[in-house]
Enzyme design. Sequence first.
Site, PDB file in Angstrom:
ATOM      1  N   CYS A   1      -6.698   1.158   2.847  1.00 18.33           N
ATOM      2  CA  CYS A   1      -7.647   2.271   2.923  1.00 18.33           C
ATOM      3  C   CYS A   1      -7.503   3.198   1.729  1.00 18.33           C
ATOM      4  O   CYS A   1      -8.451   3.883   1.338  1.00 18.33           O
ATOM      5  CB  CYS A   1      -7.443   3.050   4.212  1.00 18.33           C
ATOM      6  SG  CYS A   1      -7.957   2.096   5.630  1.00 18.33           S
TER       7      CYS A   1
ATOM      8  N   ASN B   1     -12.074  -3.108   0.486  1.00 23.82           N
ATOM      9  CA  ASN B   1     -11.057  -3.267   1.529  1.00 23.82           C
ATOM     10  C   ASN B   1     -11.710  -2.935   2.851  1.00 23.82           C
ATOM     11  O   ASN B   1     -12.321  -1.881   2.973  1.00 23.82           O
ATOM     12  CB  ASN B   1      -9.915  -2.273   1.279  1.00 23.82           C
ATOM     13  CG  ASN B   1      -9.010  -2.136   2.488  1.00 23.82           C
ATOM     14  OD1 ASN B   1      -8.270  -3.039   2.818  1.00 23.82           O
ATOM     15  ND2 ASN B   1      -9.089  -0.987   3.177  1.00 23.82           N
ATOM     16  N   GLU B   2     -11.616  -3.810   3.810  1.00 27.26           N
ATOM     17  CA  GLU B   2     -12.122  -3.501   5.166  1.00 27.26           C
ATOM     18  C   GLU B   2     -13.491  -2.844   5.110  1.00 27.26           C
ATOM     19  O   GLU B   2     -13.677  -1.743   5.641  1.00 27.26           O
ATOM     20  CB  GLU B   2     -11.156  -2.567   5.890  1.00 27.26           C
ATOM     21  CG  GLU B   2      -9.819  -3.157   6.125  1.00 27.26           C
ATOM     22  CD  GLU B   2      -8.982  -2.434   7.148  1.00 27.26           C
ATOM     23  OE1 GLU B   2      -9.292  -1.285   7.482  1.00 27.26           O
ATOM     24  OE2 GLU B   2      -8.010  -3.037   7.611  1.00 27.26           O
TER      25      GLU B   2
ATOM     26  N   GLU C   1       0.866  -1.184   0.000  1.00 26.75           N
ATOM     27  CA  GLU C   1       0.000   0.000   0.000  1.00 26.75           C
ATOM     28  C   GLU C   1       0.892   1.219   0.000  1.00 26.75           C
ATOM     29  O   GLU C   1       1.908   1.255   0.701  1.00 26.75           O
ATOM     30  CB  GLU C   1      -0.910   0.027   1.227  1.00 26.75           C
ATOM     31  CG  GLU C   1      -1.713   1.332   1.301  1.00 26.75           C
ATOM     32  CD  GLU C   1      -2.883   1.316   2.265  1.00 26.75           C
ATOM     33  OE1 GLU C   1      -2.888   0.469   3.166  1.00 26.75           O
ATOM     34  OE2 GLU C   1      -3.777   2.166   2.096  1.00 26.75           O
TER      35      GLU C   1
HETATM   36  O1  AHR Z   1      -2.164  -1.422   6.617  1.00 30.33           O
HETATM   37  C1  AHR Z   1      -2.523  -0.159   7.052  1.00 30.33           C
HETATM   38  C2  AHR Z   1      -4.013   0.081   6.981  1.00 30.33           C
HETATM   39  O2  AHR Z   1      -4.645  -0.768   7.870  1.00 30.33           O
HETATM   40  C3  AHR Z   1      -4.666  -0.248   5.680  1.00 30.33           C
HETATM   41  O3  AHR Z   1      -4.717   0.821   4.828  1.00 30.33           O
HETATM   42  C4  AHR Z   1      -6.054  -0.595   6.046  1.00 30.33           C
HETATM   43  O4  AHR Z   1      -6.631  -1.492   5.147  1.00 30.33           O
HETATM   44  C5  AHR Z   1      -5.946  -1.030   7.465  1.00 30.33           C
HETATM   45  O5  AHR Z   1      -6.806  -0.318   8.267  1.00 30.33           O
END
Ligand code: AHR
Length: 775
Positions: A229, A353-354, A26
Amino acid sequence: MSKPIISIDPNQKGHDLGDLYGLFFEDLNHAADGGLYAEMVQNRSFEYCSIDHPEYHALYGWMDEKGNPLQQEALTIRVLNEAPLHQNNPHYLKIDATGNITIQNDGFNHGMFFEANKQYRFSFFVRNLMEETTIGVSLKTGDGEIIAQASCVVNYKDWKQFELILTAEKTSRTGRLVLEFLPGANLAIDMVSLFPIHTFKGRINGCRKDIAEMLADMKPKFLRFPGGCLVHDGSLNSEDRDSMYRWKNTVGPVEQRPSRRNSWRYNQSLGLGFYEYFVLCEDIGAKPLPVLPGGFDPHHQRAVPFEKMDEWVQDALDLVEFANGSATTKWGALRAQMGHPEPFHLEYLAIGNEEVGQPFFDRYVFYHQALREKYPDIKLINSAGPFAAGSEFERGWNSAGEHGSDLVDEHYYQTTDWYLANHYRYDDYESTGSKVFLGEYASWGNEWYNAVVEASYMIGFERNADKVSLACYAPLLANIDYVNWRPNMIWFDQEKVYGSQNYYVQKIFMKNQGTRNIAWNAIDLPEAEVNGDPFIHGAIGVEGDLANICYQNMTIVNHDSGEVTTIPDGTIGSTEQKIFTNINSEHYTIAFDFEKIGGKWDKGFKLMFGRKDNGDSFYWLLGGWQNQDTIIRSVQNGRVSDLTQSIWRVEAGKRYHCELRVNKRTITATIDNDLLNQIEAALPQKEALYINAVEDSVNNKKIVKLVNVREEAITVDLEFPASKVYLHTLNGVKDSVNSFKNPRNFTESQLEKEVVNGRVEVEVPSLGIVFATYE
Ligand code: AHR
């Protein structure tokens, strides 16, 4: 006590290990720009703006000849946007020199790293409007010494790229790229770029060699990208500066890609885009695992109207075509044009994602149906939110079950004790239905102990490889000067890179994943050790969580003694803490009413219970991050484990009746009689050894993996039919960390040993890992 014996039966095959271990990339901590992406110039296209970060502006990162921030000056130095290089890249620098003008860029980390005798590719786009001029291009040290110099004569009526190679005569880590314009120069410049020639695999617009090599060395089976995120935090319009991550913005000629806000509060040049990620996957031998936004931003509650979902679903279909379609298809043709006519063999695709909240899952189905219909072989990954348990976690799994998602993306960051308490988590999962993709996990820390506990947990993935298909530690990369998140697996600055303790553990597991489990049996292993109080007891109180709260009618009922403690009504300020009483009972209920009376709109408050003198505590969070959760949290040595979460919001001015019941280690929370959280806060347990055995049918070897999380060594006999064994041992001091100065602050040994009569003695050191390999 007799020595434990572990015997291996390679003829009894277990679960296929598939693509179990991979990486998650990321762009946070400047992992891409200023990190893996080898571009050395910061703000090369004069596109930085305050939406990315309040301090950013179009000349951010640029300096004048004295090293002061470069300022726009009427008529001589201006950032303009008429007739730009491309509409997606609207700003450029216009120079109208009446005297000499010098501009400099020192990249990221307050200085570029130049290495003596190494070559650097300088390029820029230029358009000079009046007449030919000569521009000086040099590399200098921070104190102004020239270490490479060239000049270019430009006379282009329209935008044209100019490129030259500079060789540094000297090493500097405070380096800068310097451009000098002569009086009379009247021109526009954009995409001012400097790359080392030696990128990873020599790719143009490529990756930093040292960082990418760290990834390649691990032999990952897959790479999840581009976040996190980063993917779903943003607006719905792909043309907005702060749009969600839309892959189509990241492909095609680099100078035609728009600049975007990175939700980690900086800028994304998108120079490292989807094409580059796919190429990187190929270069490190990992399968690509892209993540697309699912038409919902849970951070800002933005949802694509159903009637507009077509565009988003089409993005997903087009991505598969971009990756796998023939060069005669529209998107396959773009891939071919960018330099890769062969397909990238995409197998996995994650949507979301999440994700927290039904709006995502209502949209997931659009993607799922369209992708299944057109590309039935693509494995689709649904999302189970950012918590290890609770309503959103279950919502994700239910959605996956309903639609038949191939995998479900679980994420959690917890304490080492949580990992030890939950080692058997996946033993309880069903082996039919969707598989687990543990897309983000880590224990809170880069100390050796974190790494070895993670190793023990990974043994649990392997044992359950019929249920856990993919797992990747997170986050991967951090530039030491721009830390958004810690811990991270790999740390770097402009010059150097080092792997954390966790990196070396991930690496030994990844490189030795194996293809299939084989059977093993242990006898005379000591019992597991369980640590901690059998019930939750300690102080009870309240803590502000940036909102002001008034609480009333608070009672604590001790179900063991029958005693009832009444707490006087009161208020709690946004950062205040109040401890009311202490309870030393196995069963009790805390009941109260509360109302939010002020403070931050997106915040709530916390009920504290089971608090110890050292500050370790449990909390019931009412509101939580973004005021969208009710969470049961355990805090230990200042580190958090969110045990379970449900979606819920505190509304100001509304009164709630809350009850929290503790039954030994089981915690149950209701609000207005609705059951919102229930969890057993299991105690950490340390097995004498965590064991797995695998075969690697590609390299024709067997590997026995032994992990010892205890602070004393254990000696075992291994039994298998071979004459020799190679023992690869890692161990370390509990709280030791790696650093630039001491990049391998642990002990590693490789030893060949004879196996006599099918038996060999192996010592697994305290906090140690042994991989015993035989043929
Ligand atoms: O890995 C850091 C963050 O943790 C990522 O962006 C997110 O998916 C999670 O909350």
